[in-house]
Scaffold this motif. Structure first.
Motif, short mmCIF file in Angstrom:
data_model
loop_
_atom_site.label_atom_id
_atom_site.label_comp_id
_atom_site.label_asym_id
_atom_site.label_seq_id
_atom_site.Cartn_x
_atom_site.Cartn_y
_atom_site.Cartn_z
N PHE A 31 -58.16 1.40 36.57
CA PHE A 31 -58.37 2.46 37.55
C PHE A 31 -57.05 3.45 37.35
O PHE A 31 -56.28 3.64 37.78
N TYR B 217 -66.50 5.55 45.12
CA TYR B 217 -64.86 5.36 45.64
C TYR B 217 -64.59 5.99 47.05
O TYR B 217 -64.55 6.84 46.63
N GLU C 244 -61.59 6.81 49.62
CA GLU C 244 -60.30 6.75 48.90
C GLU C 244 -59.91 7.06 50.81
O GLU C 244 -58.90 8.27 50.61
N ALA D 157 -51.92 4.42 53.09
CA ALA D 157 -52.73 6.03 54.55
C ALA D 157 -51.88 5.00 55.74
O ALA D 157 -52.38 3.54 56.45
N THR E 93 -56.95 -3.22 48.27
CA THR E 93 -55.83 -3.43 49.31
C THR E 93 -54.91 -3.95 47.72
O THR E 93 -54.66 -4.90 46.98
N GLY E 94 -53.84 -3.09 48.45
CA GLY E 94 -52.64 -2.52 47.07
C GLY E 94 -51.84 -3.22 47.95
O GLY E 94 -50.47 -3.46 47.26
C1 1GP Z 1 -54.84 3.18 46.81
O1 1GP Z 1 -57.27 2.58 47.68
C2 1GP Z 1 -56.08 1.84 47.38
O2 1GP Z 1 -55.88 3.59 45.34
C3 1GP Z 1 -55.12 0.58 47.67
O3 1GP Z 1 -54.21 1.25 49.23
O4 1GP Z 1 -51.94 0.63 48.86
O5 1GP Z 1 -52.88 1.82 50.92
O6 1GP Z 1 -53.42 -0.57 50.01
P1 1GP Z 1 -53.21 0.57 49.36
#
Ligand code: 1GP
Length: 247
Positions: A78, A172, A174, A179, A224-225
């Motif tokens: 990504f 996508y 975003e 956020a 989710t990140g």
């Molecule tokens: C970021 O959408 C992703 O490009 C993941 O976001 O880190 O807030 O989960 P989060």
């Protein structure tokens, strides 16, 4: 089956997907590998690797290899720019930040990367329209985006349709990593109703309720990140994945 075929197949079957985003700048490759392994055990469908800043050829390659070693999941790059591209990932989102004011983010970085990518025959290229929604966070700033206002689902629909008509395979929406709030549900529903290609939602999803709401509103893939980086244990990720898949 290619990564895109997998995504399209799941959508046809009405099965929602969850993907885990890992930023190569945020932990060692070893930790990235063990996080990915745990996420696989919990039912995530793919690992996305990327970040807005701090991605180098070295940390990217090592992170992708560690994840490939630890799991059998597809690994999708990504990218933030063309600075680093890994030949070891299964696929790359060949993406344009459609609401950027900077030609580099619209097409310039992509032109830089295209010839390099052509040589990476084993890396699947998946055209994707990337649309920043308020607040947009770091990626909104770095990408010089004019974020879609949260109360303008119609604008998001227009961008998403433009992506589809360009021939892009995915859209996508975003809200930006970390956020305070995720993409609004009514915006997700409006976009899902108007486009025919799969819809990815990410940014600010840190609770099962928000993940479930995004899937229910029409997201085909929920990302989710941050929660994976911050969670003391990954039980919360288990609940998030369950919430996505029960919709
Ligand atoms: C970021 O959408 C992703 O490009 C993941 O976001 O880190 O807030 O989960 P989060």
């Amino acid at each position: 089956m290619s990564v895109l075929e997998l995504i399209e197949e799941r959508r046809k079957q009405g099965k929602k997907m969850h993907m885990t985003l890992i930023d190569p700048d945020k932990q060692t490759p070893e930790v990235a590998g063990s996080t990915a392994k745990r996420a696989e055990e919990l039912g995530t469908d793919a690992i996305m690797v990327g970040g807005s800043t701090g991605v180098t050829q070295d940390n990217l390659d090592k992170t992708v290899l560690a994840i490939k070693d630890a799991t059998s999941l597809p690994v999708i790059y990504f990218p933030g720019t063309a600075r680093a591209i890994s030949p070891y990932c299964d696929a790359i989102y060949f993406m344009s930040l459609l609401n950027s004011t900077d030609p580099k983010m619209l097409v310039g970085e992509q032109v830089k990367g295209a010839v390099v990518l052509k040589k990476m025959k084993n890396v699947e290229k998946i055209g994707m329209g990337y649309i920043i929604v308020e607040p947009g966070m770091k990626v909104g700033e770095v990408g010089k985006a004019e974020p879609v206002p949260r109360d303008r689902p119609d604008k998001a629909v227009a961008y998403a349709l433009a992506a589809q008509y360009f021939g892009m395979k995915l859209v996508y929406l975003e809200a930006g990593s970390g956020a305070p709030e995720a993409v609004p549900s009514d915006m997700i529903t409006a976009v899902r109703a108007e486009i025919d290609i799969p819809l990815i939602i990410g940014g600010g999803i840190r609770a099962p309720e928000a993940a479930g709401a995004a899937a229910k509103a029409g997201a085909d893939i929920v990302i989710t990140g941050t929660i994976v980086e911050q969670a003391e244990d990954l039980n919360i990720l288990a609940d998030i994945i369950t919430a996505v898949k029960s919709n």
